[in-house]
Design a protein around this motif. Structure first.
Motif, PDB file in Angstrom:
ATOM      1  N   VAL A   1       0.762  -1.181   0.012  1.00 45.99           N
ATOM      2  CA  VAL A   1      -0.002   0.039  -0.029  1.00 45.99           C
ATOM      3  C   VAL A   1       0.877   1.485   0.127  1.00 45.99           C
ATOM      4  N   GLN A   2       0.725   2.274  -0.962  1.00 42.75           N
ATOM      5  CA  GLN A   2       1.321   3.653  -0.916  1.00 42.75           C
ATOM      6  C   GLN A   2       0.360   4.642  -0.790  1.00 42.75           C
ATOM      7  N   LEU A   3       0.863   5.578  -0.143  1.00 45.34           N
ATOM      8  CA  LEU A   3      -0.113   6.801   0.130  1.00 45.34           C
ATOM      9  C   LEU A   3       0.804   8.028   0.069  1.00 45.34           C
ATOM     10  N   GLN A   4       0.319   8.669  -1.173  1.00 45.34           N
ATOM     11  CA  GLN A   4       1.435   9.915  -1.445  1.00 45.34           C
ATOM     12  C   GLN A   4       0.705  11.154  -1.215  1.00 45.34           C
ATOM     13  N   ALA A   5       0.780  11.763  -0.619  1.00 44.25           N
ATOM     14  CA  ALA A   5       0.379  13.050  -0.207  1.00 44.25           C
ATOM     15  C   ALA A   5       1.001  14.311  -0.953  1.00 44.25           C
ATOM     16  N   SER A   6       0.259  15.097  -1.108  1.00 43.55           N
ATOM     17  CA  SER A   6       0.823  16.315  -1.969  1.00 43.55           C
ATOM     18  C   SER A   6       0.177  17.744  -1.704  1.00 43.55           C
ATOM     19  N   GLY A   7       0.582  18.629  -2.058  1.00 42.07           N
ATOM     20  CA  GLY A   7      -0.260  20.007  -2.052  1.00 42.07           C
ATOM     21  C   GLY A   7       0.198  20.974  -0.978  1.00 42.07           C
ATOM     22  N   GLY A   8       0.915  20.581   0.051  1.00 44.91           N
ATOM     23  CA  GLY A   8       1.208  21.570   1.088  1.00 44.91           C
ATOM     24  C   GLY A   8       2.023  22.695   0.803  1.00 44.91           C
ATOM     25  N   GLY A   9       2.043  23.467   1.622  1.00 41.76           N
ATOM     26  CA  GLY A   9       3.141  24.578   1.207  1.00 41.76           C
ATOM     27  C   GLY A   9       2.840  25.812   2.343  1.00 41.76           C
ATOM     28  N   LEU A  10       3.474  26.938   2.218  1.00 43.38           N
ATOM     29  CA  LEU A  10       3.251  28.196   2.823  1.00 43.38           C
ATOM     30  C   LEU A  10       2.065  29.057   2.143  1.00 43.38           C
ATOM     31  N   VAL A  11       1.320  29.511   3.217  1.00 42.14           N
ATOM     32  CA  VAL A  11      -0.194  30.300   2.673  1.00 42.14           C
ATOM     33  C   VAL A  11      -0.334  31.198   3.928  1.00 42.14           C
ATOM     34  N   GLN A  12      -0.786  32.506   3.411  1.00 42.74           N
ATOM     35  CA  GLN A  12      -1.157  33.599   4.526  1.00 42.74           C
ATOM     36  C   GLN A  12      -2.195  33.215   5.445  1.00 42.74           C
ATOM     37  N   PRO A  13      -2.472  33.753   6.412  1.00 46.66           N
ATOM     38  CA  PRO A  13      -3.639  33.384   7.124  1.00 46.66           C
ATOM     39  C   PRO A  13      -4.847  34.013   6.253  1.00 46.66           C
ATOM     40  N   GLY A  14      -5.929  33.045   6.307  1.00 45.20           N
ATOM     41  CA  GLY A  14      -7.164  33.273   5.380  1.00 45.20           C
ATOM     42  C   GLY A  14      -7.030  32.812   3.942  1.00 45.20           C
ATOM     43  N   GLY A  15      -5.971  32.328   3.622  1.00 41.39           N
ATOM     44  CA  GLY A  15      -5.618  31.858   2.272  1.00 41.39           C
ATOM     45  C   GLY A  15      -6.240  30.216   2.411  1.00 41.39           C
ATOM     46  N   SER A  16      -5.919  29.674   1.053  1.00 39.50           N
ATOM     47  CA  SER A  16      -6.548  28.243   0.834  1.00 39.50           C
ATOM     48  C   SER A  16      -5.339  27.487   0.431  1.00 39.50           C
ATOM     49  N   LEU A  17      -5.672  26.105   0.475  1.00 36.23           N
ATOM     50  CA  LEU A  17      -4.812  25.206  -0.040  1.00 36.23           C
ATOM     51  C   LEU A  17      -5.560  23.938  -0.288  1.00 36.23           C
ATOM     52  N   ARG A  18      -5.291  23.132  -1.524  1.00 36.39           N
ATOM     53  CA  ARG A  18      -5.929  21.838  -1.748  1.00 36.39           C
ATOM     54  C   ARG A  18      -4.981  20.659  -1.444  1.00 36.39           C
ATOM     55  N   LEU A  19      -5.070  19.796  -0.514  1.00 38.76           N
ATOM     56  CA  LEU A  19      -4.108  18.845  -0.475  1.00 38.76           C
ATOM     57  C   LEU A  19      -4.761  17.541  -1.219  1.00 38.76           C
ATOM     58  N   SER A  20      -3.936  16.606  -1.917  1.00 42.37           N
ATOM     59  CA  SER A  20      -4.201  15.383  -2.698  1.00 42.37           C
ATOM     60  C   SER A  20      -3.485  14.269  -1.886  1.00 42.37           C
ATOM     61  N   CYS A  21      -4.152  13.105  -1.972  1.00 42.74           N
ATOM     62  CA  CYS A  21      -3.680  11.872  -1.561  1.00 42.74           C
ATOM     63  C   CYS A  21      -3.823  10.645  -2.625  1.00 42.74           C
ATOM     64  N   ALA A  22      -2.647  10.337  -3.299  1.00 38.32           N
ATOM     65  CA  ALA A  22      -2.925   9.282  -4.350  1.00 38.32           C
ATOM     66  C   ALA A  22      -2.867   7.888  -3.678  1.00 38.32           C
ATOM     67  N   ALA A  23      -3.584   7.197  -3.665  1.00 37.77           N
ATOM     68  CA  ALA A  23      -3.329   5.593  -3.312  1.00 37.77           C
ATOM     69  C   ALA A  23      -3.162   4.773  -4.360  1.00 37.77           C
ATOM     70  N   SER A  24      -2.545   3.586  -3.818  1.00 39.90           N
ATOM     71  CA  SER A  24      -2.150   2.417  -4.709  1.00 39.90           C
ATOM     72  C   SER A  24      -1.823   1.366  -4.012  1.00 39.90           C
ATOM     73  N   GLY A  25      -2.035   0.244  -4.521  1.00 40.35           N
ATOM     74  CA  GLY A  25      -2.040  -1.066  -3.946  1.00 40.35           C
ATOM     75  C   GLY A  25      -3.371  -1.485  -3.009  1.00 40.35           C
ATOM     76  N   ILE A  26      -4.090  -0.889  -3.239  1.00 42.16           N
ATOM     77  CA  ILE A  26      -5.456  -1.094  -2.286  1.00 42.16           C
ATOM     78  C   ILE A  26      -6.868  -1.163  -3.374  1.00 42.16           C
ATOM     79  N   ASP A  27      -7.883  -1.831  -2.966  1.00 41.73           N
ATOM     80  CA  ASP A  27      -9.061  -1.572  -3.497  1.00 41.73           C
ATOM     81  C   ASP A  27      -9.580  -0.202  -2.819  1.00 41.73           C
ATOM     82  N   PHE A  28      -9.256   0.832  -3.486  1.00 44.26           N
ATOM     83  CA  PHE A  28      -9.470   2.306  -2.796  1.00 44.26           C
ATOM     84  C   PHE A  28     -10.960   2.354  -2.706  1.00 44.26           C
ATOM     85  N   SER A  29     -12.095   2.146  -3.598  1.00 44.05           N
ATOM     86  CA  SER A  29     -13.281   2.342  -3.406  1.00 44.05           C
ATOM     87  C   SER A  29     -13.975   1.819  -2.292  1.00 44.05           C
ATOM     88  N   ILE A  30     -13.461   0.857  -1.591  1.00 36.54           N
ATOM     89  CA  ILE A  30     -14.098   0.149  -0.520  1.00 36.54           C
ATOM     90  C   ILE A  30     -13.542   0.620   0.890  1.00 36.54           C
TER      91      ILE A  30
END
Length: 112
Positions: A1-30
């Motif tokens: 099983v691999q879980l790869q998170a991305s999308g982090g960073g530096l942001v000012q207060p009040g700002g937005s970020l979107r994190l993603s996590c791609a999974a492999s090696g599993i039946d993700f949908s269940i």
């Protein structure tokens, strides 16, 4: 099983970020998926989760600001973070809590 998170960073207060996590090696949908976070010297804490059926749960501290979602076709779970505050600064981990699998984490820093 691999879980790869991305999308982090530096942001000012009040700002937005979107994190993603791609999974492999599993039946993700269940599998339910979750995001947790941790700051130095503190225990890892729950942020949000989504079941295989799409039911979501949030920590009180992020409710109304964060949105967890999943794309089963892409084996990916997302965390949309809006109205970020300095206290949201942490390493964010995605995982499959029911199986005890967690990814390597991505750093989110909220600072002016």
């Amino acid at each position: 099983v691999q879980l790869q998170a991305s999308g982090g960073g530096l942001v000012q207060p009040g700002g937005s970020l979107r994190l993603s996590c791609a999974a492999s090696g599993i039946d993700f949908s269940i599998n339910g998926m979750a995001w947790h976070r941790q700051t130095p010297g503190k225990e890892r804490e729950f942020v949000a989760s989504v079941t295989s059926g799409g039911f979501t749960t949030y920590a009180t501290s992020v409710k109304g600001r964060f949105t967890i979602s999943r794309d089963n076709a892409k084996n990916t779970v997302f965390l949309q973070m809006n109205s970020l505050k300095p206290e949201d600064t942490a390493v964010y981990y995605c995982g499959i809590p029911g199986r005890g699998h967690w990814g390597q984490g991505t750093q989110v820093t909220v600072s002016s």
